[in-house]
Design a protein around this motif. Structure first.
Motif, PDB file in Angstrom:
ATOM      1  N   ILE A 299       0.851  -1.196   0.000  1.00 23.30           N
ATOM      2  CA  ILE A 299       0.000   0.000   0.000  1.00 23.30           C
ATOM      3  C   ILE A 299       0.882   1.239   0.000  1.00 23.30           C
ATOM      4  O   ILE A 299       1.767   1.384   0.842  1.00 23.30           O
ATOM      5  CB  ILE A 299      -0.946   0.006   1.221  1.00 23.30           C
ATOM      6  CG1 ILE A 299      -1.855  -1.231   1.189  1.00 23.30           C
ATOM      7  CG2 ILE A 299      -1.776   1.300   1.252  1.00 23.30           C
ATOM      8  CD1 ILE A 299      -2.698  -1.421   2.439  1.00 23.30           C
TER       9      ILE A 299
ATOM     10  N   ASP B 184      -1.401   2.163   9.882  1.00 25.12           N
ATOM     11  CA  ASP B 184      -2.181   0.961  10.213  1.00 25.12           C
ATOM     12  C   ASP B 184      -3.677   1.166   9.998  1.00 25.12           C
ATOM     13  O   ASP B 184      -4.385   0.240   9.598  1.00 25.12           O
ATOM     14  CB  ASP B 184      -1.879   0.475  11.632  1.00 25.12           C
ATOM     15  CG  ASP B 184      -2.127   1.530  12.700  1.00 25.12           C
ATOM     16  OD1 ASP B 184      -1.942   2.729  12.430  1.00 25.12           O
ATOM     17  OD2 ASP B 184      -2.495   1.144  13.824  1.00 25.12           O
TER      18      ASP B 184
ATOM     19  N   ALA C 161      -4.225   1.006   6.174  1.00 24.74           N
ATOM     20  CA  ALA C 161      -4.136  -0.395   5.748  1.00 24.74           C
ATOM     21  C   ALA C 161      -5.391  -1.156   6.179  1.00 24.74           C
ATOM     22  O   ALA C 161      -5.923  -1.976   5.425  1.00 24.74           O
ATOM     23  CB  ALA C 161      -2.884  -1.043   6.322  1.00 24.74           C
TER      24      ALA C 161
ATOM     25  N   CYS D 221      -7.742  -3.132   3.560  1.00 29.54           N
ATOM     26  CA  CYS D 221      -7.807  -4.601   3.640  1.00 29.54           C
ATOM     27  C   CYS D 221      -9.184  -5.097   4.073  1.00 29.54           C
ATOM     28  O   CYS D 221      -9.688  -6.083   3.530  1.00 29.54           O
ATOM     29  CB  CYS D 221      -6.714  -5.124   4.565  1.00 29.54           C
ATOM     30  SG  CYS D 221      -5.052  -4.826   3.913  1.00 29.54           S
TER      31      CYS D 221
ATOM     32  N   PHE E 162       3.872  -0.885   3.660  1.00 28.74           N
ATOM     33  CA  PHE E 162       3.106   0.361   3.619  1.00 28.74           C
ATOM     34  C   PHE E 162       4.079   1.525   3.533  1.00 28.74           C
ATOM     35  O   PHE E 162       5.066   1.560   4.274  1.00 28.74           O
ATOM     36  CB  PHE E 162       2.240   0.504   4.878  1.00 28.74           C
ATOM     37  CG  PHE E 162       1.369   1.719   4.832  1.00 28.74           C
ATOM     38  CD1 PHE E 162       0.074   1.632   4.370  1.00 28.74           C
ATOM     39  CD2 PHE E 162       1.847   2.956   5.212  1.00 28.74           C
ATOM     40  CE1 PHE E 162      -0.729   2.760   4.302  1.00 28.74           C
ATOM     41  CE2 PHE E 162       1.054   4.086   5.153  1.00 28.74           C
ATOM     42  CZ  PHE E 162      -0.240   3.985   4.696  1.00 28.74           C
TER      43      PHE E 162
ATOM     44  N   VAL F 273      -2.689   0.328  -4.423  1.00 32.12           N
ATOM     45  CA  VAL F 273      -2.670  -0.979  -3.771  1.00 32.12           C
ATOM     46  C   VAL F 273      -2.236  -2.040  -4.779  1.00 32.12           C
ATOM     47  O   VAL F 273      -2.710  -2.058  -5.916  1.00 32.12           O
ATOM     48  CB  VAL F 273      -4.070  -1.337  -3.212  1.00 32.12           C
ATOM     49  CG1 VAL F 273      -4.040  -2.675  -2.488  1.00 32.12           C
ATOM     50  CG2 VAL F 273      -4.593  -0.228  -2.305  1.00 32.12           C
TER      51      VAL F 273
END
Length: 152
Positions: A71, A103, A106, A110, A129, A141
């Motif tokens: 990412i 985080d 992400a 996800c 990332f 992505v």
């Protein structure tokens, strides 16, 4: 092994914390708590799903696949920044040390792809990332299936 790439246009967004509303029954004797996802998070998750579907032709990885997710979050450059600093940001010499955190970005990416690109994000066994500045804010992505002998 299969690899897909897609871009979510616009400023990177984070996964919002679940909210809880509490209500009392009509007679006032019982209280009910209900957890819900914030509206902004739902809208961004829908954008991620839509971009994936269009750009990756709704490809779905096999249910037993092991996945590697990369990412790259590109934040918009603030208008108030000097020309020199702007150039350093574009060149990657200055990178974002601001929210949203890696985080949380992400997580929203996800989680959005659960049941769409793959069965569950538990299938992700590797990842990377990175945060950068750009004149075109976006999140790029790349999802790769791993597990062959040449994937070390």
């Amino acid at each position: 092994m299969k690899t897909v790439k897609f871009t979510v246009y616009g400023e990177p967004k984070a996964k919002g914390r679940p909210r809880v509303s509490v209500r009392k029954s009509a007679d006032g004797e019982k209280t009910f708590a209900r957890a819900y996802t914030p509206k902004n998070t739902v809208m961004y998750e829908n954008q991620v799903k839509a971009e994936y579907g269009v750009q990756c032709d709704n490809f779905r990885f096999p249910d037993e696949a092991m996945l590697d997710v990369r990412i790259f979050a590109f934040y918009g450059i603030p208008k108030s920044v000097s020309k020199k600093k702007r150039q350093e940001m574009i060149e990657g010499k200055i990178r974002p040390v601001k929210k949203p955190d890696f985080d949380n970005i992400a997580k929203v990416i996800c989680d959005s792809l659960n049941g769409i690109a793959y069965r569950d994000d538990a299938m992700i066994v590797d990842g990377m990332f990175r945060k950068y500045y750009s004149e075109q804010p976006r999140v790029e992505v790349k999802i790769m299936q791993i597990g062959g002998e040449d994937d070390t």
